[in-house]
Design an enzyme around this catalytic site. Structure first.
Site, PDB file in Angstrom:
ATOM      1  CG  HIS A  62     -11.241  48.890   1.063  1.00 27.27           C
ATOM      2  ND1 HIS A  62     -12.324  49.139   0.506  1.00 27.27           N
ATOM      3  CD2 HIS A  62     -10.215  49.777   0.538  1.00 27.27           C
ATOM      4  CE1 HIS A  62     -12.144  50.705   0.126  1.00 27.27           C
ATOM      5  NE2 HIS A  62     -10.897  50.837   0.056  1.00 27.27           N
ATOM      6  CG  ASP A  64     -14.839  48.749   3.509  1.00 23.20           C
ATOM      7  OD1 ASP A  64     -13.118  48.119   3.550  1.00 23.20           O
ATOM      8  OD2 ASP A  64     -14.991  49.263   4.316  1.00 23.20           O
ATOM      9  CG  ASP A  95     -13.387  53.225  -2.640  1.00 16.60           C
ATOM     10  OD1 ASP A  95     -11.685  53.005  -2.216  1.00 16.60           O
ATOM     11  OD2 ASP A  95     -14.280  54.021  -1.915  1.00 16.60           O
ATOM     12  CD  GLU A 127     -10.090  52.807   3.627  1.00 15.27           C
ATOM     13  OE1 GLU A 127      -9.593  53.768   3.327  1.00 15.27           O
ATOM     14  OE2 GLU A 127     -11.220  52.867   2.944  1.00 15.27           O
ATOM     15  CD  GLU A 128     -14.971  53.093   2.603  1.00 14.53           C
ATOM     16  OE1 GLU A 128     -14.415  54.085   2.288  1.00 14.53           O
ATOM     17  OE2 GLU A 128     -14.631  53.578   1.056  1.00 14.53           O
ATOM     18  CD  GLU A 150      -8.548  53.407  -0.707  1.00 15.41           C
ATOM     19  OE1 GLU A 150      -8.952  53.932  -1.584  1.00 15.41           O
ATOM     20  OE2 GLU A 150      -8.626  53.131   0.467  1.00 15.41           O
TER      21      GLU A 150
END
Length: 369
Positions: A62, A64, A95, A127-128, A150
């Site tokens: 991801h 974001d 991350d 994603e977050e 991740e």
């Protein structure tokens, strides 16, 4: 390509959830410089593929990042992308912009000597905040296997617990705090519920461990210190394991919540042309330890056993497309979301090699090799 410089560019491209365009532009530019033809889908995900064949491996992560907080609390500027003593600092280093840069480098290496099959790069939005990007992409993905970047300190991962966000609302009746008998104070009822939650029974899974039930927020309305509130609320973060039913968990909480309204809220998110509404239930995910693709990836990495993450990921949504999702990412996961977020530059370079090696071996096995 220089994986560290690309990761640093991505860190400097601030990209909060819903504002991923700066990071997407960097990925597009870097991919084009490598000779690829990346595209943005309707949700704002960045995607391209190499190779041809019946089988496909997906490299995904991801764009974001969570808020950086007070920059003064950081040892290094959170969006500076500085390299100090062999470590790349900044929000997203772990991350998971470091992983995206490493995946892009792996794609370049794979393109130089194409494998028998397809490898697809996919960088997703949001994603977050619930996984809109992966939820949308999964509707058309056709990968056999996916490597999700991740953070795992480059250890293979095969799953995680799920998460449910439960709210309990207690209605009160406004009154002056000097004459509380003229109203109804909901806070004592809420307090009794919190006390009862300490004995709330949780399940235990042999691979993912124990579920957890954690109150994370208490609030009241209006926010005045001399008024009996008309509403008191508490939020519970419940981490659940396979075999637990969210509705059953909700009903058990209602039994100890008194007169509260206990519910799982829904959220509505949008990105680009895509709008989605979904409840705040984020499923668990687990691949069996003896799955052939787990064994294949472990052999390619020279590792003995796959682990599990302690946080949730996009894996369940990616898996809904039929892919077997395996986790592998550079960086210490305990540094994610902190003011100490950083990743060793050597680990980023090792990640690029690992993504290439595992992708090739997965395709060999998928092709019967």
């Amino acid at each position: 390509m220089d994986v560290v410089k690309t990761a640093a560019r991505l860190i400097r491209a601030e990209s909060p959830s819903g504002g991923e365009a700066p990071a997407a532009r960097v990925l597009m530019e870097e991919a084009e410089a490598l000779g690829f033809a990346p595209e943005l889908d309707e949700a704002g995900n960045v995607e391209f593929a190499i190779g041809e064949g019946e089988h496909e491996v997906l490299l995904t992560g991801h764009m974001d990042v969570v808020p950086a907080g007070d920059p003064g609390e950081w040892p290094r500027p959170p969006f500076g992308g500085e390299v100090v003593d062999g470590e790349l600092w900044g929000r997203g280093a772990v991350d998971m912009k470091g992983a995206l840069a490493a995946m892009l480098a792996a794609m370049a290496r794979l393109a130089a000597e194409p494998p028998a099959g397809r490898v697809r790069f996919l960088a997703v939005v949001q994603e977050e905040v619930g996984g809109l990007g992966s939820r949308f992409a999964s509707e058309r993905l056709q990968a056999d296997a996916a490597l999700l970047g991740e953070p795992s300190s480059l250890r293979l991962m095969r799953g995680h617990r799920g998460r449910i966000e439960v709210w309990a609302d207690y209605e009160g009746r406004l009154a002056h705090a000097a004459r509380p008998q003229l109203g109804h104070n909901p806070l004592p009822e809420l307090g009794r519920f919190l006390a009862a939650l300490e004995a709330f029974e949780t399940a235990v899974h042999p691979d993912l461990g124990e579920a957890s039930c954690t109150p994370t927020f208490v609030g009241s309305e209006p926010q005045a210190t001399n008024v009996v509130p008309g509403l008191a609320q508490v939020c519970i973060d419940y981490r659940f394991v396979p075999g637990e039913d969210p509705e059953a968990i909700l009903e058990r909480m209602r039994l100890i919540a008194g007169d509260a309204s206990v519910y799982i809220p829904e959220t509505e998110r949008s990105s680009g042309e895509v709008k989605m509404r979904y409840p705040l239930v984020f499923p668990p995910y687990l691949v069996e330890a003896d799955h052939p693709l787990v064994k294949t990836a472990l052999q390619a990495l020279g590792q003995e056993e796959a682990g599990v993450w302690w946080f949730t990921t996009d894996a369940p949504y990616l898996a809904s497309s039929g892919a077997v999702v395996l986790g592998l990412g550079p960086g210490d996961p305990e540094l994610a979301h902190t003011t100490r977020e950083r990743v060793a530059t050597a680990e980023l370079e090792a990640a690029a090699l690992a993504y290439e090696r595992v992708s090739r071996r997965l395709l060999e096995v998928l092709n019967g090799g």
